[in-house]
Motif scaffolding. Structure first.
Motif, PDB file in Angstrom:
ATOM      1  N   TRP A  32       0.868  -1.152  -0.033  1.00 45.75           N
ATOM      2  CA  TRP A  32      -0.064   0.065   0.273  1.00 45.75           C
ATOM      3  C   TRP A  32       0.973   1.218   0.058  1.00 45.75           C
ATOM      4  N   ARG A  44      -8.420   4.358  -5.251  1.00 40.76           N
ATOM      5  CA  ARG A  44      -7.273   3.455  -4.528  1.00 40.76           C
ATOM      6  C   ARG A  44      -7.995   2.492  -3.299  1.00 40.76           C
ATOM      7  N   GLN A  85      -9.807  -0.314  -5.446  1.00 39.18           N
ATOM      8  CA  GLN A  85      -8.903  -1.231  -5.918  1.00 39.18           C
ATOM      9  C   GLN A  85      -8.525  -2.106  -4.616  1.00 39.18           C
ATOM     10  N   ASP A 112      -9.166   9.378  -1.127  1.00 34.83           N
ATOM     11  CA  ASP A 112      -8.669   8.680  -2.145  1.00 34.83           C
ATOM     12  C   ASP A 112      -9.398   7.430  -2.473  1.00 34.83           C
ATOM     13  N   GLY A 131       1.995   2.104  -3.182  1.00 33.21           N
ATOM     14  CA  GLY A 131       1.026   2.703  -4.080  1.00 33.21           C
ATOM     15  C   GLY A 131       0.735   1.656  -5.078  1.00 33.21           C
ATOM     16  N   ARG A 132       0.618   0.540  -4.561  1.00 35.44           N
ATOM     17  CA  ARG A 132       0.237  -0.721  -5.224  1.00 35.44           C
ATOM     18  C   ARG A 132      -1.059  -1.539  -4.355  1.00 35.44           C
ATOM     19  N   PRO A 133      -2.128  -0.816  -4.691  1.00 34.05           N
ATOM     20  CA  PRO A 133      -3.454  -1.153  -3.713  1.00 34.05           C
ATOM     21  C   PRO A 133      -3.831  -2.608  -4.139  1.00 34.05           C
ATOM     22  N   TRP A 134      -3.685  -2.988  -5.553  1.00 40.83           N
ATOM     23  CA  TRP A 134      -4.139  -4.245  -5.779  1.00 40.83           C
ATOM     24  C   TRP A 134      -3.536  -5.418  -5.051  1.00 40.83           C
ATOM     25  N   THR A 142       0.812   8.341  -0.308  1.00 37.97           N
ATOM     26  CA  THR A 142       0.786   6.883   0.401  1.00 37.97           C
ATOM     27  C   THR A 142       1.516   7.038   1.669  1.00 37.97           C
TER      28      THR A 142
END
Length: 461
Positions: free
Chosen positions: A206, A247, A250, A244, A209-212, A452
């Motif tokens: 997270w 995100r 996601q 946000d 910046g990679r919410p998936w 983030t």
């Protein structure tokens, strides 16, 4: 000209915080490895990799002590009541020999399915498949326990590295996770360390910046224990404060996909794998929870009331999390999660001994001093030993711990939980974000944090 005391330097003069300069406990403990960092030391000369590697090696040493603590059972087998008198109980070998795992089957098959949650059950099955020994003998128990101990070292290493990456301005704070005294007694009791590692990796994703991927990891962690839901809710609430929304969506979709990735094939193969969830809906009170005290004193709370109280606690925790996230703009994920964790723990129907592992991420992501950690760890270790003595009370009342005394231990434990979580939630210094990983010379100005970083650490731009 006299060189200034390093403890009087401005924060910009060093790339990250040095705990042996301002934490007396750490300063004394470092005597075993050469003493506190000196005034002429070049902080950060070897980067964060050196800090992470050192913590990983120290964590491996602590895990070796955890194996030693279970040594009697490892040599003699996990037999009742001996495993309680020796305080060396572990789910892994016990569930292995008391379920279809001993025959290489999933633990939920047969007429008496196991109550293990989905992912721990799968992990135990995988270990049983890898083990060269099958059946219910001591050799099979030793192999299962040994394989999990090796896996636990790797999981702890992953969690520590993720923690260092999460707060590069305070890498040594990850020692609260790597070398905590509670790891010696709790790390090998169950597979909770898997959930802790997945949670820390999810928070790191997270932050990157990679919410998936963060959602996938947290979704898997939820299948180990419900506690990752607290961290998930805290992330969502703080991100919601920043509007946000993309995100958040996601992240939540990733959580669902991560859970379904395990549940769909598992249910297709063995529908009984949801047996633990059905049992939870009607469970009675369990060890370590305040709800068990009436039973210990001769009364009791009839089922399914304990479950409803626990559900009400989760709802109240969510409401308080919303209030904290909206009213206190300096509150980050750590503060919000600490408030929610306290409410959930106080209202839980059961709070097993290994539940203490889930406070380590909060300690590692905060800046609480080590003396507070050690006070809490003393209470947690006391509760660990007293729980087994209380269980063994049924086999030998003359040696075991009577229920009235165990009730006092439970109250003491929850008082220490509440105190520590309150300290974490009210720490204003914890809300100051740490610097991201950058290649910069000592004394360079810190760059601005991205959104983030602020969502995790707290604070508004």
């Amino acid at each position: 000209m006299t060189s200034p005391d390093p403890r009087t330097r401005a924060r910009r003069d060093v790339p990250f915080r040095v705990p042996s300069w301002d934490d007396p406990v750490v300063a004394r403990a470092t005597g075993l490895i050469g003493g506190p960092t000196g005034r002429y030391a070049v902080i950060g000369a070897r980067g964060l990799v050196a800090s992470a590697l050192t913590l990983v090696l120290l964590g491996a040493a602590v895990m070796a002590l955890a194996v030693w603590q279970k040594g009697h059972c490892l040599m003699k087998g996990w037999a009742t009541p001996d495993q309680f008198w020796r305080a060396c109980y572990s789910d892994l070998p016990v569930v292995h020999v008391s379920s279809p795992l001993a025959q290489g089957s999933l633990p939920w098959t047969g007429d008496a399915p196991s109550t293990q949650p989905p992912l721990p059950g799968v992990v135990m099955w995988l270990i049983a498949q890898v083990s060269p020994q099958t059946g219910q003998g001591i050799a099979a128990q030793q192999w299962v326990f040994g394989l999990w101990a090796l896996a636990a070292v790797l999981l702890l290493a992953a969690a520590v590295v993720a923690t260092v990456a999460l707060q590069p301005g305070r890498p040594w704070q990850a020692a609260h996770l790597a070398v905590s005294p509670v790891l010696v007694t709790l790390a090998l009791v169950s597979v909770d360390l898997l959930g802790v590692a997945l949670t820390m990796l999810g928070l790191w994703s997270w932050r990157r910046g990679r919410p998936w991927s963060a959602g996938l990891l947290l979704g898997l962690a939820v299948l180990v224990r419900p506690f990752p839901l607290i961290f998930l809710a805290a992330v969502v609430l703080v991100a919601w404060r920043r509007r946000d929304l993309l995100r958040i969506g996601q992240l939540l979709v990733g959580v669902v996909l991560g859970a379904l990735l395990v549940l769909v094939p598992l249910i297709a193969v063995e529908p009984q794998s949801l047996f633990a969830a059905r049992q939870w809906l009607g469970q009675s009170t369990g060890y370590g929870a305040l709800q068990m005290i009436p039973q210990l004193l001769g009364g009791g709370i009839p089922a399914p009331l304990p479950t409803w109280i626990a559900l009400a606690g989760w709802l109240l925790a969510l409401v308080l999390g919303v209030v904290v996230a909206r009213r206190w703009h300096q509150a980050g994920v750590v503060q919000v999660a600490a408030v929610m964790m306290g409410v959930v723990a106080l209202t839980a129907a059961s709070l097993s001994v290994q539940s203490g592992l889930w406070l380590l991420p909060l300690l590692a992501l905060s800046t609480r001093p080590w003396w507070e950690h050690l006070v809490w760890a003393f209470g947690e270790t006391l509760h660990f030993v007293m729980t087994w003595l209380h269980i063994a009370f049924a086999s030998d009342p003359g040696r075991g711990l009577p229920p009235e005394t165990y009730a006092l231990v439970v109250v003491l434990r929850m008082a220490l939980w509440s105190w520590l979580l309150w300290r974490i939630a009210n720490s204003t210094e914890d809300a100051r974000p740490s610097a991201p990983v950058v290649d910069q010379p000592v004394g360079a100005d810190e760059p601005q944090l991205d959104a983030t970083d602020e969502v995790l650490a707290g604070g508004e731009r």
